[in-house]
Write a protein that holds these residues in place. Structure first.
Motif, PDB file in Angstrom:
ATOM      1  N   ILE A 194       7.547  38.457  15.647  1.00  0.00           N
ATOM      2  CA  ILE A 194       8.553  38.263  14.876  1.00  0.00           C
ATOM      3  C   ILE A 194       9.206  39.337  14.253  1.00  0.00           C
ATOM      4  O   ILE A 194      10.625  39.701  14.241  1.00  0.00           O
ATOM      5  CB  ILE A 194       8.160  37.126  13.521  1.00  0.00           C
ATOM      6  CG1 ILE A 194       7.818  35.972  14.302  1.00  0.00           C
ATOM      7  CG2 ILE A 194       9.269  36.911  12.529  1.00  0.00           C
ATOM      8  CD1 ILE A 194       7.022  34.751  13.582  1.00  0.00           C
ATOM      9  N   GLY A 195       8.436  40.263  13.727  1.00  0.00           N
ATOM     10  CA  GLY A 195       8.716  41.636  12.936  1.00  0.00           C
ATOM     11  C   GLY A 195       9.554  42.408  14.142  1.00  0.00           C
ATOM     12  O   GLY A 195      10.554  43.024  13.360  1.00  0.00           O
ATOM     13  N   ALA A 196       9.129  42.341  15.326  1.00  0.00           N
ATOM     14  CA  ALA A 196       9.856  43.650  16.342  1.00  0.00           C
ATOM     15  C   ALA A 196      11.313  42.838  16.527  1.00  0.00           C
ATOM     16  O   ALA A 196      12.230  43.603  16.503  1.00  0.00           O
ATOM     17  CB  ALA A 196       9.280  43.369  17.362  1.00  0.00           C
ATOM     18  N   VAL A 220      14.967  44.343  15.978  1.00  0.00           N
ATOM     19  CA  VAL A 220      15.796  44.533  17.045  1.00  0.00           C
ATOM     20  C   VAL A 220      17.233  43.893  16.506  1.00  0.00           C
ATOM     21  O   VAL A 220      18.442  44.599  16.679  1.00  0.00           O
ATOM     22  CB  VAL A 220      15.495  43.933  18.313  1.00  0.00           C
ATOM     23  CG1 VAL A 220      16.587  43.826  19.394  1.00  0.00           C
ATOM     24  CG2 VAL A 220      14.187  44.518  18.887  1.00  0.00           C
ATOM     25  N   LEU A 221      17.189  42.779  15.967  1.00  0.00           N
ATOM     26  CA  LEU A 221      18.423  42.413  15.362  1.00  0.00           C
ATOM     27  C   LEU A 221      19.284  43.139  14.287  1.00  0.00           C
ATOM     28  O   LEU A 221      20.326  43.266  14.184  1.00  0.00           O
ATOM     29  CB  LEU A 221      18.155  40.845  14.780  1.00  0.00           C
ATOM     30  CG  LEU A 221      17.748  39.883  15.732  1.00  0.00           C
ATOM     31  CD1 LEU A 221      17.571  38.521  15.133  1.00  0.00           C
ATOM     32  CD2 LEU A 221      19.023  39.552  16.852  1.00  0.00           C
ATOM     33  N   PHE A 222      18.146  43.595  13.433  1.00  0.00           N
ATOM     34  CA  PHE A 222      18.903  44.464  12.338  1.00  0.00           C
ATOM     35  C   PHE A 222      19.399  45.885  12.703  1.00  0.00           C
ATOM     36  O   PHE A 222      20.515  46.277  12.367  1.00  0.00           O
ATOM     37  CB  PHE A 222      17.365  44.877  11.358  1.00  0.00           C
ATOM     38  CG  PHE A 222      17.827  45.934  10.423  1.00  0.00           C
ATOM     39  CD1 PHE A 222      18.776  45.536   9.282  1.00  0.00           C
ATOM     40  CD2 PHE A 222      17.630  47.201  10.628  1.00  0.00           C
ATOM     41  CE1 PHE A 222      18.884  46.671   8.268  1.00  0.00           C
ATOM     42  CE2 PHE A 222      17.800  48.225   9.716  1.00  0.00           C
ATOM     43  CZ  PHE A 222      18.428  47.916   8.498  1.00  0.00           C
ATOM     44  N   PHE A 232      13.090  52.192  19.529  1.00  0.00           N
ATOM     45  CA  PHE A 232      11.561  51.951  19.374  1.00  0.00           C
ATOM     46  C   PHE A 232      11.233  50.326  19.153  1.00  0.00           C
ATOM     47  O   PHE A 232      10.223  49.885  19.289  1.00  0.00           O
ATOM     48  CB  PHE A 232      11.086  52.778  18.272  1.00  0.00           C
ATOM     49  CG  PHE A 232      10.835  54.309  18.703  1.00  0.00           C
ATOM     50  CD1 PHE A 232       9.667  54.707  19.401  1.00  0.00           C
ATOM     51  CD2 PHE A 232      11.950  55.052  18.689  1.00  0.00           C
ATOM     52  CE1 PHE A 232       9.095  55.738  19.560  1.00  0.00           C
ATOM     53  CE2 PHE A 232      11.460  56.545  19.242  1.00  0.00           C
ATOM     54  CZ  PHE A 232      10.342  56.643  19.562  1.00  0.00           C
ATOM     55  N   SER A 233      12.254  49.782  18.389  1.00  0.00           N
ATOM     56  CA  SER A 233      12.119  48.213  18.052  1.00  0.00           C
ATOM     57  C   SER A 233      11.895  47.475  19.500  1.00  0.00           C
ATOM     58  O   SER A 233      11.142  46.603  19.484  1.00  0.00           O
ATOM     59  CB  SER A 233      13.247  47.737  17.518  1.00  0.00           C
ATOM     60  OG  SER A 233      13.716  48.377  16.138  1.00  0.00           O
ATOM     61  N   ARG A 270       5.933  45.474  23.774  1.00  0.00           N
ATOM     62  CA  ARG A 270       4.449  45.462  23.583  1.00  0.00           C
ATOM     63  C   ARG A 270       3.946  44.217  22.711  1.00  0.00           C
ATOM     64  O   ARG A 270       2.887  44.009  23.074  1.00  0.00           O
ATOM     65  CB  ARG A 270       4.046  47.082  22.782  1.00  0.00           C
ATOM     66  CG  ARG A 270       2.790  47.241  22.781  1.00  0.00           C
ATOM     67  CD  ARG A 270       2.328  48.318  21.877  1.00  0.00           C
ATOM     68  NE  ARG A 270       2.701  47.973  20.361  1.00  0.00           N
ATOM     69  CZ  ARG A 270       2.387  48.687  19.374  1.00  0.00           C
ATOM     70  NH1 ARG A 270       2.060  49.986  19.562  1.00  0.00           N
ATOM     71  NH2 ARG A 270       2.512  48.222  18.182  1.00  0.00           N
ATOM     72  N   SER A 271       4.507  43.980  21.907  1.00  0.00           N
ATOM     73  CA  SER A 271       4.036  42.892  21.086  1.00  0.00           C
ATOM     74  C   SER A 271       3.792  41.417  21.851  1.00  0.00           C
ATOM     75  O   SER A 271       3.005  40.702  21.980  1.00  0.00           O
ATOM     76  CB  SER A 271       5.007  42.628  19.790  1.00  0.00           C
ATOM     77  OG  SER A 271       5.204  43.560  18.896  1.00  0.00           O
TER      78      SER A 271
END
Lengths: 499, 154
Positions: B10-12, B16-18, B47-48, B54-55
């Motif tokens: 979710i964080g990643a 990405v959206l941000f 990096f996102s 990776r996540s």
């Protein structure tokens, strides 16, 4: 240099500056003694509160808080086996066994003297090493400064915390925050969305308090610890006030100080690493290594000297290059910026008296620990542990708001601080390290300004960034640091997981 | 069924959206002013995406997340009280608001010894007043209660 040091020494004799150092050290010991409060939280709250004070009074408070908190962390570590700060973890190994043997008073006395020794030697290293290093950096131009900023950012991002990707993302978010506001070259507003309060950019103080202090308050509220430590649990003892033999500890102090200073200079390392390395080295070189962990006074001395000798040494790259090596140094740098001083090569030239004054304050506040960390005082500081966290949390909120509001009288900044606090809380929950973000905010301006100046000089030729041998060397260091995670990955594949 | 969405995914995804949204903002900036932000956003996006991949890759093998909030109710109440405090202290005055805020906050998150909470609050407020008003001469919002009692002579 000598004239500046003498001038600073004379300036430090003012009553308000002496009081600031004493008060800072006392507050530092209390902050360190309270589990849950750390040096970074203490400094984040102090910086806006010190706004408006004369620089040497404000820096005296910061120096005192920094040194005081390193000793303060030892009080619950020794008495309760709870490290007051992360740097005091190694102190529990032998400090608490000494308490269980009825030697709490001796353990605290050793911790106090060792902290003072470490802090003093570290400040001496800062005084001797920083000025010549700052002279070397006078030969740097915009490309070199860009690479210095990149090196500082990459090292903290990769070396702090266990996940380099998250560290780099955190640093990049900090750099993006630093680009909010009016572009100083073109006058164009960036990411301000028409809000006049964002034209000057995001204040470093807002980010510092939001990221470091508010998440801790929210955590305290969630935990809601209703009671502090019971007075009966603070067994300092009445009959163990016998004199401590400090002579056998001298080699430990010297060895641990050297380790602490070296660790302090390295980017990405901190007091906890210095304490662990010093402790291990003391154990390895002792004739009776098995006695460590069972109440050996040398274990307490090594851990406390190690974590305190990291203090001033970590400021060497901060003051000379403008690149803080850890979170606390980043906060101190934020404090210098708030008081109108730009850390970097010109700092010693333009603000010699103030910066040497600060170095001397780091020394003096270390010595103050001898006086303020005595047994009567330690018994009093230990009582602070009785304050329940449910009371502490709203008091921290009040201090944060008071400090921030008095900087610009801006309610918008208070809301922004809450926003950063919630952001910091979320990032902490997904294990993002926060120091790289602070460093990104601090170094963003330096990186951008020097990158653009270098490109302007070379008419847009990016290879100009690698024109000089120093630039090449610094760029190579950046690449080297970025390769460290890859090296670790390959090594772990060959040797298997550590556990 | 194996869990494919954890807090890292979710964080990643949010990052990405941000990054995409930030890129759209930065694209409108002139070349000089936008060069550095665009460079940073491009790296952030890169990096996102690595973080997201990776996540997702690790999602199957990572152990179940611990709860995000250890106590959502107390977290929300603490945040709400902080927002209310920030909203009203510039209007009512720092010391009046703080004197009430400390015990109310403590009570809301579980403290029940209100007498000692009010006593601690009084000591803290008086100490803050002495240090910041008397010693440091800081300019703080006028205290509404003092203004009302003295008829504006605060």
């Amino acid at each position: 240099m000598i004239a500046d040091i003498l001038g600073a020494a004379v300036a430090l004799m003012a009553v308000d500056i002496i009081l600031a150092m004493v008060l800072g050290t006392l507050v530092g010991i209390i902050v360190g003694a309270l589990p849950g409060l750390t040096t970074t939280i203490g400094l984040a709250i102090l910086i806006p509160l010190s706004f408006g004070l004369s620089p040497l009074v404000a820096l005296g408070l910061m120096a005192g808080l920094y040194n005081g908190s390193m000793y303060g962390g030892a009080i619950p570590a020794v008495l309760l086996n709870i490290p007051g700060t992360p740097a005091a973890i190694a102190t529990t190994f032998d400090g608490h066994p000494m308490t269980q043997q009825g030697n709490a008073a001796s353990a605290l006395r050793i911790a106090c003297v060792s902290s003072a020794m470490g802090g003093f030697i570290s400040a001496l290293a800062l005084l001797l090493l920083a000025p010549p290093l700052s002279l070397v950096t006078l030969a740097f131009g915009p490309p070199e400064y860009f690479w210095i900023a990149a090196f500082g950012l990459v090292s903290i991002a990769v070396l702090i915390g266990g996940d380099p990707i998250k560290g780099i993302l955190s640093a990049l978010l900090g750099l993006l925050i630093s680009s909010v506001g009016m572009d100083t070259v073109t006058g164009r507003n960036r990411f301000s969305f028409g809000n006049l309060e964002l034209v000057d950019g995001v204040s470093i103080v807002v980010v510092l308090i939001g990221l470091f202090a508010l998440p801790r308050v929210l955590q305290m509220a969630e935990d809601a610890t209703l009671t502090g430590v019971r007075v009966a649990d603070l067994k300092i003892g009445k009959g163990d006030g016998k004199p401590v033999a400090f002579g056998p500890l001298i080699p430990t102090w010297i060895r641990s100080s050297v380790i602490g200073v070296m660790v302090g200079i390295l980017p990405g390392a901190g007091g906890n690493i210095a304490a662990f390395l010093s402790y291990n080295e003391a154990k390895r070189s002792d004739r009776e290594p098995d006695s460590f962990g069972k109440g050996n006074p040398k274990g307490v001395a090594a851990a406390e000297t190690g974590n305190s000798s990291d203090n001033a040494a970590s400021l060497i790259p901060t003051l000379t290059l403008g690149v803080p090596g850890n979170a606390i140094a980043a906060l101190i740098m934020g404090g210098l910026l708030v008081h109108g001083m730009q850390p970097g090569p010109s700092l010693f030239r333009d603000n010699g008296e103030i910066v040497y004054g600060f170095v001397l304050q780091m020394m003096i506040t270390s010595v103050l620990l001898f006086a303020l960390g005595g047994m009567v005082a330690t018994r009093l500081f230990a009582q602070v542990l009785c304050v329940p966290q449910v009371m502490l949390a709203p008091m921290i909120v009040a201090l944060m708001c008071l400090g921030l509001y008095t900087v610009n009288n801006s309610q918008f900044e208070l809301f922004m601080m809450i926003g950063f606090g919630v952001f910091g809380y979320v990032l902490t929950k997904i294990n993002f390290p926060l120091p790289p973000m602070i460093l990104g905010v601090i170094l963003g301006g330096m990186a951008e300004q020097n990158l653009r100046t270098a490109l302007l000089i070379s008419r847009g030729d990016w290879w100009h960034l690698l024109a000089s041998p120093i630039s090449k060397g610094l760029a190579a260091l950046v690449v080297l640091v970025l390769l460290i995670p890859l090296y670790r990955l390959i090594r772990s594949r060959h040797t298997g997981p550590a556990l | 069924m194996q869990k494919l969405v954890n807090r890292d995914v979710i964080g990643a995804g949010v990052l990405v959206l941000f990054s995409i949204a930030a890129w759209r903002q930065a694209a409108a900036l002139p070349s000089q002013a936008g060069m550095f932000p665009r460079l940073i956003i491009a790296l952030l996006l890169g990096f996102s995406l690595i973080y997201l991949l990776r996540s997702l890759w690790q999602a199957r093998s990572v152990a179940q997340d611990t709860p995000f909030f250890s106590n959502l109710l107390r977290f929300s109440l603490a945040l709400m009280l902080t927002v209310i405090y920030v909203l009203i202290f510039p209007r009512i005055g720092f010391f009046t608001t703080t004197f009430i805020f400390i015990p109310v906050f403590a009570f809301t998150i579980g403290a029940r010894r209100m007498k000692s909470a009010f006593l601690a609050s009084a000591v803290f407020t008086l100490g803050a007043w002495f240090i910041f008003v008397v010693l440091l001469d800081r300019r703080l919002p006028p205290e509404w209660i003092v203004t009302a009692l003295t008829g504006g002579a605060n």
